[in-house]
Scaffold this motif. Structure first.
Motif, PDB file in Angstrom:
ATOM      1  N   TYR A 195      50.843   9.035 -26.225  1.00  0.00           N
ATOM      2  CA  TYR A 195      49.924   9.631 -24.776  1.00  0.00           C
ATOM      3  C   TYR A 195      48.266  10.611 -25.732  1.00  0.00           C
ATOM      4  O   TYR A 195      48.613  11.332 -27.262  1.00  0.00           O
ATOM      5  N   LEU A 196      47.519  10.103 -25.166  1.00  0.00           N
ATOM      6  CA  LEU A 196      46.020  10.772 -25.391  1.00  0.00           C
ATOM      7  C   LEU A 196      46.029  11.733 -24.324  1.00  0.00           C
ATOM      8  O   LEU A 196      44.875  11.222 -23.440  1.00  0.00           O
ATOM      9  N   THR A 197      45.317  12.737 -24.342  1.00  0.00           N
ATOM     10  CA  THR A 197      44.804  13.779 -23.702  1.00  0.00           C
ATOM     11  C   THR A 197      43.452  13.830 -23.876  1.00  0.00           C
ATOM     12  O   THR A 197      42.976  14.804 -24.981  1.00  0.00           O
ATOM     13  N   LEU A 198      42.405  14.098 -23.549  1.00  0.00           N
ATOM     14  CA  LEU A 198      40.708  14.055 -23.685  1.00  0.00           C
ATOM     15  C   LEU A 198      40.445  15.598 -22.382  1.00  0.00           C
ATOM     16  O   LEU A 198      40.889  15.571 -21.504  1.00  0.00           O
ATOM     17  N   ILE A 245      35.445   6.298 -14.035  1.00  0.00           N
ATOM     18  CA  ILE A 245      36.648   5.661 -14.159  1.00  0.00           C
ATOM     19  C   ILE A 245      36.743   4.359 -13.357  1.00  0.00           C
ATOM     20  O   ILE A 245      37.507   3.324 -13.520  1.00  0.00           O
ATOM     21  N   ARG A 246      35.190   3.994 -12.253  1.00  0.00           N
ATOM     22  CA  ARG A 246      35.613   2.813 -11.505  1.00  0.00           C
ATOM     23  C   ARG A 246      35.137   1.864 -12.598  1.00  0.00           C
ATOM     24  O   ARG A 246      35.787   0.274 -12.491  1.00  0.00           O
ATOM     25  N   GLN A 247      33.983   1.901 -13.572  1.00  0.00           N
ATOM     26  CA  GLN A 247      33.895   0.917 -14.457  1.00  0.00           C
ATOM     27  C   GLN A 247      35.011   0.831 -15.170  1.00  0.00           C
ATOM     28  O   GLN A 247      35.736  -0.420 -16.014  1.00  0.00           O
ATOM     29  N   GLU A 248      36.424   1.606 -15.922  1.00  0.00           N
ATOM     30  CA  GLU A 248      36.677   1.606 -16.912  1.00  0.00           C
ATOM     31  C   GLU A 248      38.668   1.352 -16.551  1.00  0.00           C
ATOM     32  O   GLU A 248      39.201   0.628 -17.311  1.00  0.00           O
ATOM     33  N   THR A 249      38.635   0.903 -15.399  1.00  0.00           N
ATOM     34  CA  THR A 249      40.095   0.798 -14.558  1.00  0.00           C
ATOM     35  C   THR A 249      40.530  -0.414 -15.176  1.00  0.00           C
ATOM     36  O   THR A 249      41.464  -0.888 -15.619  1.00  0.00           O
ATOM     37  N   PRO A 250      39.905  -1.675 -14.938  1.00  0.00           N
ATOM     38  CA  PRO A 250      40.081  -3.243 -14.783  1.00  0.00           C
ATOM     39  C   PRO A 250      40.142  -2.836 -16.536  1.00  0.00           C
ATOM     40  O   PRO A 250      41.671  -3.260 -16.801  1.00  0.00           O
ATOM     41  N   VAL A 273      47.246   0.982 -20.014  1.00  0.00           N
ATOM     42  CA  VAL A 273      47.014   1.979 -20.214  1.00  0.00           C
ATOM     43  C   VAL A 273      47.461   2.894 -19.088  1.00  0.00           C
ATOM     44  O   VAL A 273      46.795   2.495 -18.398  1.00  0.00           O
ATOM     45  N   ARG A 274      47.842   3.464 -18.663  1.00  0.00           N
ATOM     46  CA  ARG A 274      48.306   4.331 -17.568  1.00  0.00           C
ATOM     47  C   ARG A 274      47.368   6.228 -17.837  1.00  0.00           C
ATOM     48  O   ARG A 274      46.902   6.312 -18.552  1.00  0.00           O
ATOM     49  N   LEU A 275      46.654   6.083 -16.258  1.00  0.00           N
ATOM     50  CA  LEU A 275      45.511   6.736 -16.465  1.00  0.00           C
ATOM     51  C   LEU A 275      46.754   8.216 -15.421  1.00  0.00           C
ATOM     52  O   LEU A 275      46.894   7.588 -14.714  1.00  0.00           O
ATOM     53  N   GLN A 276      46.573   9.198 -15.958  1.00  0.00           N
ATOM     54  CA  GLN A 276      47.105  10.526 -15.507  1.00  0.00           C
ATOM     55  C   GLN A 276      46.231  11.894 -15.314  1.00  0.00           C
ATOM     56  O   GLN A 276      44.765  11.387 -15.926  1.00  0.00           O
ATOM     57  N   ALA A 277      46.517  12.589 -14.905  1.00  0.00           N
ATOM     58  CA  ALA A 277      45.395  13.723 -14.364  1.00  0.00           C
ATOM     59  C   ALA A 277      46.247  15.028 -14.533  1.00  0.00           C
ATOM     60  O   ALA A 277      47.610  15.191 -14.348  1.00  0.00           O
ATOM     61  N   ILE A 278      45.130  15.968 -15.214  1.00  0.00           N
ATOM     62  CA  ILE A 278      45.547  17.361 -15.156  1.00  0.00           C
ATOM     63  C   ILE A 278      45.297  18.435 -15.478  1.00  0.00           C
ATOM     64  O   ILE A 278      43.988  18.239 -15.511  1.00  0.00           O
ATOM     65  N   VAL A 317      45.744  10.717 -20.237  1.00  0.00           N
ATOM     66  CA  VAL A 317      45.495  11.763 -19.942  1.00  0.00           C
ATOM     67  C   VAL A 317      44.117  12.289 -19.508  1.00  0.00           C
ATOM     68  O   VAL A 317      43.541  12.980 -20.408  1.00  0.00           O
ATOM     69  N   LEU A 318      43.356  12.455 -18.198  1.00  0.00           N
ATOM     70  CA  LEU A 318      42.468  13.349 -18.089  1.00  0.00           C
ATOM     71  C   LEU A 318      42.317  14.951 -17.628  1.00  0.00           C
ATOM     72  O   LEU A 318      43.139  15.678 -16.594  1.00  0.00           O
ATOM     73  N   ALA A 319      42.414  15.599 -18.743  1.00  0.00           N
ATOM     74  CA  ALA A 319      42.274  17.361 -18.059  1.00  0.00           C
ATOM     75  C   ALA A 319      40.710  17.768 -17.421  1.00  0.00           C
ATOM     76  O   ALA A 319      39.307  17.914 -18.469  1.00  0.00           O
ATOM     77  N   LEU A 320      40.816  17.838 -16.555  1.00  0.00           N
ATOM     78  CA  LEU A 320      39.914  18.448 -15.284  1.00  0.00           C
ATOM     79  C   LEU A 320      39.559  19.199 -14.427  1.00  0.00           C
ATOM     80  O   LEU A 320      40.997  19.545 -13.756  1.00  0.00           O
ATOM     81  N   SER A 321      39.266  19.696 -14.782  1.00  0.00           N
ATOM     82  CA  SER A 321      39.392  21.469 -13.856  1.00  0.00           C
ATOM     83  C   SER A 321      40.286  21.753 -14.433  1.00  0.00           C
ATOM     84  O   SER A 321      40.907  22.739 -13.737  1.00  0.00           O
ATOM     85  N   TYR A 322      40.801  22.053 -16.029  1.00  0.00           N
ATOM     86  CA  TYR A 322      42.000  22.329 -16.363  1.00  0.00           C
ATOM     87  C   TYR A 322      41.439  23.423 -17.486  1.00  0.00           C
ATOM     88  O   TYR A 322      39.963  23.327 -17.640  1.00  0.00           O
TER      89      TYR A 322
END
Length: 249
Positions: A60-63, A89-94, A101-106, A136-141
């Motif tokens: 797990y890597l949380t940014l 996000i659009r550029q890096e998803t591929p 790598v699975r993307l999640q958000a908190i 894991v992207l910490a957004l509005s967190y």
């Protein structure tokens, strides 16, 4: 793929690494640019950090990408950040999909602009099958928001008779946090030299090793991530015990 450096013990990797990506604005100011220039230039640091973590075998890597408090920044900077988030996000998803790598958000992601929410949801759906690493992207967190929403959830369960007050344990609270199901971070990396955790993962960082570097985030690269891992492996994690207790089999 790059090989794991000999100085790093693959059997002692932290399962979860969290990163406070700080210093974008100062980096841009040093170069006579606007703050958004620093945010744009930080994408390379994000990409190399994600790749290095995946190569090593970090689970797990949380940014810490955008805090609740960041909404108080100038409106033009916030909007530029949101546009950059959608584009990145659009550029890096591929690449995430290709590398497993699975993307999640908190965080309070419902506060994000609709375009950001759509891109994020699509990227998470596309990468849901990734088993190599969870990003894991910490957004509005914020850590206080996380604890408050967990407390509200527990209070509702008690009020509805689904849980007794005595059932509100540490484990129960942890199960209501945004990071439920993830191991607590064993290593926190903070750039820019600031020595604080900035309302990030307040509960989860209770026993986390802190690694602070004076580097500003846009200058952070793969080798710096590896240095942080090496520093972590040189430390003794006692969790309140003595060194002697740890040596007893």
């Amino acid at each position: 793929m790059s090989s794991v450096p000999a100085a790093i013990d693959p059997s002692r990797l932290p399962a979860h690494v969290a990163v406070i990506m700080d210093g974008n604005g100062r980096w841009a100011k040093q170069r006579g640019g606007l703050r958004i220039f620093g945010h744009q230039s930080a994408i390379t640091a994000v990409r190399e950090t994600v790749e290095a973590a995946a190569e090593l075998g970090v689970a797990y890597l949380t940014l810490y990408a955008f805090s609740t408090e960041n909404w108080g920044r100038p409106k033009h900077e916030v909007m530029a950040l949101m546009q950059l988030l959608v584009h990145t996000i659009r550029q890096e998803t591929p690449t995430l999909l290709k590398n497993g790598v699975r993307l999640q958000a908190i965080g309070e992601t419902t506060q994000l602009p609709e375009a950001c929410q759509r891109e994020l949801a699509e990227a998470m759906e596309l990468t849901a099958g990734g088993s190599r690493m969870t990003l894991v992207l910490a957004l509005s967190y914020s850590g206080r928001w996380d604890l408050a929403q967990a407390a509200r959830q527990l209070a509702r369960e008690v009020a509805e008779g689904k849980r007794r007050p005595d059932d509100v344990t540490e484990e129960a609270l942890a199960g209501c946090l945004a990071t439920a199901g993830m191991p607590d971070p064993e290593l926190l990396i903070r750039t820019s030299g600031e020595q604080r955790i900035s309302n990030f993962l307040l509960w989860q960082l209770a026993y986390t090793e802190l690694y602070i570097t004076d580097l500003l985030w846009p200058d952070f690269r793969r080798e710096h991530f590896l240095e942080a891992i090496q520093a972590y492996q040189r430390r003794e994690r006692r969790f309140g015990k003595t060194s002697e207790q740890l040596t007893v089999s």
